[in-house]
Design a protein around this motif. Structure first.
Motif, PDB file in Angstrom:
ATOM      1  N   GLY A 103       9.699   3.609 -11.948  1.00  0.00           N
ATOM      2  CA  GLY A 103       8.858   4.093 -10.829  1.00  0.00           C
ATOM      3  C   GLY A 103       7.598   3.363 -10.929  1.00  0.00           C
ATOM      4  O   GLY A 103       6.799   3.389 -11.825  1.00  0.00           O
ATOM      5  N   VAL A 104       7.133   3.131  -9.652  1.00  0.00           N
ATOM      6  CA  VAL A 104       5.906   2.537  -9.320  1.00  0.00           C
ATOM      7  C   VAL A 104       5.144   3.393  -8.791  1.00  0.00           C
ATOM      8  O   VAL A 104       5.325   3.761  -7.343  1.00  0.00           O
ATOM      9  CB  VAL A 104       6.026   1.185  -8.591  1.00  0.00           C
ATOM     10  N   VAL A 105       3.957   3.702  -8.995  1.00  0.00           N
ATOM     11  CA  VAL A 105       3.000   4.532  -8.206  1.00  0.00           C
ATOM     12  C   VAL A 105       1.492   3.905  -8.320  1.00  0.00           C
ATOM     13  O   VAL A 105       1.245   3.204  -9.254  1.00  0.00           O
ATOM     14  CB  VAL A 105       2.835   6.037  -9.032  1.00  0.00           C
ATOM     15  N   GLU A 106       0.916   4.245  -7.104  1.00  0.00           N
ATOM     16  CA  GLU A 106      -0.482   3.654  -6.855  1.00  0.00           C
ATOM     17  C   GLU A 106      -1.840   4.891  -7.273  1.00  0.00           C
ATOM     18  O   GLU A 106      -1.363   6.313  -6.815  1.00  0.00           O
ATOM     19  CB  GLU A 106      -0.672   3.222  -5.593  1.00  0.00           C
TER      20      GLU A 106
ATOM     21  N   SER B 255       0.841  -1.186  -0.038  1.00  0.00           N
ATOM     22  CA  SER B 255      -0.012  -0.091   0.003  1.00  0.00           C
ATOM     23  C   SER B 255       0.952   1.110   0.105  1.00  0.00           C
ATOM     24  O   SER B 255       1.994   1.051   0.146  1.00  0.00           O
ATOM     25  CB  SER B 255      -0.955   0.100   1.163  1.00  0.00           C
ATOM     26  N   THR B 256       0.404   2.480  -0.255  1.00  0.00           N
ATOM     27  CA  THR B 256       1.205   3.585  -0.539  1.00  0.00           C
ATOM     28  C   THR B 256       0.809   4.658   0.444  1.00  0.00           C
ATOM     29  O   THR B 256       1.447   5.516   0.632  1.00  0.00           O
ATOM     30  CB  THR B 256       0.991   4.092  -1.812  1.00  0.00           C
ATOM     31  N   SER B 257      -0.588   4.671   0.782  1.00  0.00           N
ATOM     32  CA  SER B 257      -0.825   5.681   1.538  1.00  0.00           C
ATOM     33  C   SER B 257      -1.456   5.132   3.013  1.00  0.00           C
ATOM     34  O   SER B 257      -2.516   4.361   2.992  1.00  0.00           O
ATOM     35  CB  SER B 257      -2.039   6.488   0.718  1.00  0.00           C
TER      36      SER B 257
ATOM     37  N   GLY C 138      -2.071  -5.700 -13.486  1.00  0.00           N
ATOM     38  CA  GLY C 138      -3.245  -6.253 -13.581  1.00  0.00           C
ATOM     39  C   GLY C 138      -3.519  -6.980 -14.921  1.00  0.00           C
ATOM     40  O   GLY C 138      -4.667  -7.446 -15.308  1.00  0.00           O
ATOM     41  N   LEU C 139      -2.396  -7.191 -15.875  1.00  0.00           N
ATOM     42  CA  LEU C 139      -2.633  -7.510 -17.127  1.00  0.00           C
ATOM     43  C   LEU C 139      -3.105  -8.802 -17.203  1.00  0.00           C
ATOM     44  O   LEU C 139      -3.857  -9.394 -18.268  1.00  0.00           O
ATOM     45  CB  LEU C 139      -1.065  -7.348 -17.937  1.00  0.00           C
ATOM     46  N   ARG C 140      -2.682  -9.636 -16.160  1.00  0.00           N
ATOM     47  CA  ARG C 140      -3.221 -11.256 -16.207  1.00  0.00           C
ATOM     48  C   ARG C 140      -4.865 -11.310 -16.352  1.00  0.00           C
ATOM     49  O   ARG C 140      -5.342 -12.124 -16.855  1.00  0.00           O
ATOM     50  CB  ARG C 140      -2.851 -11.811 -15.047  1.00  0.00           C
ATOM     51  N   TYR C 141      -5.532 -10.321 -15.971  1.00  0.00           N
ATOM     52  CA  TYR C 141      -6.762 -10.356 -15.793  1.00  0.00           C
ATOM     53  C   TYR C 141      -7.626  -9.579 -16.851  1.00  0.00           C
ATOM     54  O   TYR C 141      -8.778  -9.151 -16.888  1.00  0.00           O
ATOM     55  CB  TYR C 141      -7.383 -10.188 -14.394  1.00  0.00           C
ATOM     56  N   ARG C 142      -7.042  -9.095 -17.929  1.00  0.00           N
ATOM     57  CA  ARG C 142      -7.480  -8.560 -19.150  1.00  0.00           C
ATOM     58  C   ARG C 142      -6.836  -8.701 -20.308  1.00  0.00           C
ATOM     59  O   ARG C 142      -5.557  -9.452 -19.978  1.00  0.00           O
ATOM     60  CB  ARG C 142      -7.543  -7.043 -18.885  1.00  0.00           C
ATOM     61  N   ASN C 143      -7.267  -8.278 -21.527  1.00  0.00           N
ATOM     62  CA  ASN C 143      -6.683  -8.815 -22.576  1.00  0.00           C
ATOM     63  C   ASN C 143      -5.588  -7.543 -23.014  1.00  0.00           C
ATOM     64  O   ASN C 143      -4.577  -7.948 -23.717  1.00  0.00           O
ATOM     65  CB  ASN C 143      -7.791  -9.036 -23.723  1.00  0.00           C
TER      66      ASN C 143
ATOM     67  N   GLY D 295      -5.334   1.825  -9.759  1.00  0.00           N
ATOM     68  CA  GLY D 295      -4.437   0.588  -9.933  1.00  0.00           C
ATOM     69  C   GLY D 295      -2.995   1.093  -9.644  1.00  0.00           C
ATOM     70  O   GLY D 295      -2.803   2.122  -9.368  1.00  0.00           O
ATOM     71  N   MET D 296      -2.137   0.131  -9.617  1.00  0.00           N
ATOM     72  CA  MET D 296      -0.838   0.204  -9.591  1.00  0.00           C
ATOM     73  C   MET D 296      -0.139   0.551 -11.023  1.00  0.00           C
ATOM     74  O   MET D 296      -0.175  -0.379 -12.076  1.00  0.00           O
ATOM     75  CB  MET D 296      -0.144  -1.147  -8.843  1.00  0.00           C
TER      76      MET D 296
END
Lengths: 169, 266
Positions: B260-263, B31-33, B207-212, B235-236
């Motif tokens: 960089g990874v942001v939420e 989590s980020t916040s 979340g790519l695994r759960y969409r095309n 999303g992340m």
């Protein structure tokens, strides 16, 4: 037990508005949700300008004590919108603002004129946000006018029911 | 056979933890916040095609640096390297914003010795003295890579955004722990302390695994190094930019990359 006098005072406000000049009351319906592990929602109520900048927090209901799962303040962030718009800059508990979580049913607060002295007349939005452990989150926005007596309503669809704002001026 | 291949690629990934060409490096917080008097955040770090999907190789965390809201170094806890991901926790005890960064820098050289192609990797200060006598056809490049993310306990602050002037660095205009779906956020890229203009920045949602659809965006930095992203959904998100330059005279080739990874919250 505690519910009764609050409901009465709201009813009194609606009936005899001039006597309570310049107060604001917000009545919030917390729906009864049938679920295996119901937790009372965290709720924040605040005033925004029409452009959604926060003006003033009126109430925050959260778990006041520390239990074996941690401090109630750990989950204030779940009131995401309120948290971002100023909650994170406040110190909790806050006098006259924070309080315990409340039970399902009709709940209301009345904010006396003295606490809204900085509010210039004009259009505002009353925002109510509820977030429930193992449940959902919902934000209801109710536009209202400050400067003359008026009432405004809106309704949530999952975590919040009817929200009614009454300005008695 | 398959296992050998997997081991080989794993070994390659471990040896070059951050110079991912085929795979994407990521450092994802749980989590980020956060709110309260103190909080814990867990982190996963890996390298894979689908961002945040641990299916290729764990990231080595030898160069992990956690900086607290007051600029002090914070010790990460419970560090573990698994098959597909490395994990660790950070205990947040100060209010404000923390930076969690895995920064790699060094020099890679390949050379011929006795008819064989060999490789050397090490700190820039050891080059070229560390190469064996008789090395010929030396090709060297400087590498600088940064993989980072940010988390905030209570109100955010900006101490951790101080830059070092080395490699590609992100300077937030919008605070990275204050991102909401539907809103625009602006960041600036510096390269060796100077605005990095005309840089392609890849922005990919997890979340790519759960969409095309991959749902990737590419945005370009302006003359001041700034770029703006309007987050389509919560999303992340993974943000990546890289600069490669060829050798010129005495100046070595260089590979510089940033992740960089942001939420983004609803």
């Amino acid at each position: 037990m505690r519910l009764l006098p609050i409901v009465i005072s709201t009813a009194g406000l609606a009936a005899a508005a001039p006597a309570f000049a310049a107060d604001v009351s917000v009545a919030v319906e917390l729906p009864r949700i049938a679920t295996a592990s119901y937790h009372r929602p965290y709720v924040a109520i605040w005033i925004e300008k029409p452009d959604q900048t926060a003006v003033q927090t009126l109430a925050v209901w959260y778990q006041q004590t520390r239990n074996n799962e941690g401090d109630g303040k750990d989950w204030l962030k779940d009131l995401r919108t309120w948290w971002r718009k100023g909650g994170r800059a406040m110190t909790m508990p806050a006098d006259g603002i924070s309080g315990a979580t409340r039970a399902a049913g009709r709940q209301s607060i009345t904010v006396p004129a003295a606490r809204l002295r900085g509010l210039q007349p004009g259009q505002y939005t009353m925002v109510v946000e509820a977030a429930r452990e193992l449940g959902g989150r919902e934000v209801v926005r109710v536009p209202f006018r400050w400067g003359a007596a008026n009432t405004a309503n809106a309704s949530g669809s999952s975590e919040l029911g009817a929200v009614r704002v009454t300005v008695s001026r | 056979m398959k296992k050998t291949l997997a081991l080989l690629s794993l070994a390659a990934a471990l040896a070059a933890p951050l110079s991912a060409q085929a795979h994407r490096a990521w450092l994802a917080p749980t989590s980020t916040s956060l709110s309260g008097t103190d909080a814990w955040v867990g982190f996963d770090a890996g390298m894979s095609n689908g961002v945040f999907i641990p299916d290729h190789a764990a990231m080595r965390l030898d160069n992990l640096v956690v900086t607290g809201p007051d600029g002090s170094k914070i010790q990460p806890e419970h560090m573990m390297q698994g098959q597909y991901r490395s994990t660790f926790d950070v205990h947040l005890t100060q209010n404000g914003t923390y930076k969690i960064a895995n920064v790699g820098s060094g020099l890679m050289a390949s050379y011929m010795l006795n008819g064989e192609r060999k490789r050397w990797r090490g700190p820039a200060s050891d080059y070229p003295s560390a190469l064996p006598a008789g090395a010929t056809e030396v090709q060297a490049s400087r590498n600088n890579s940064r993989v980072e993310t940010f988390v905030t306990l209570n109100a955010p602050n900006e101490t951790v955004f101080q830059t070092t002037g080395e490699g590609l660095e992100l300077v937030p205009v919008t605070h990275p722990n204050d991102l909401a779906a539907g809103e625009a956020a602006t960041f600036k890229f510096l390269r060796d302390g100077q605005p990095a203009a005309d840089l392609d920045v890849t922005v990919a949602r997890g979340g790519l695994r759960y969409r095309n659809a991959p749902e990737e965006m590419t945005v370009k930095t302006g003359a001041d190094g700034a770029f703006t992203v309007t987050w389509p959904e919560p999303g992340m998100y993974w943000m990546n930019a890289a600069v490669r330059t060829e050798a010129q005279g005495q100046t070595l080739a260089s590979n510089t990359s940033y992740v960089g990874v942001v939420e983004v919250l609803p």
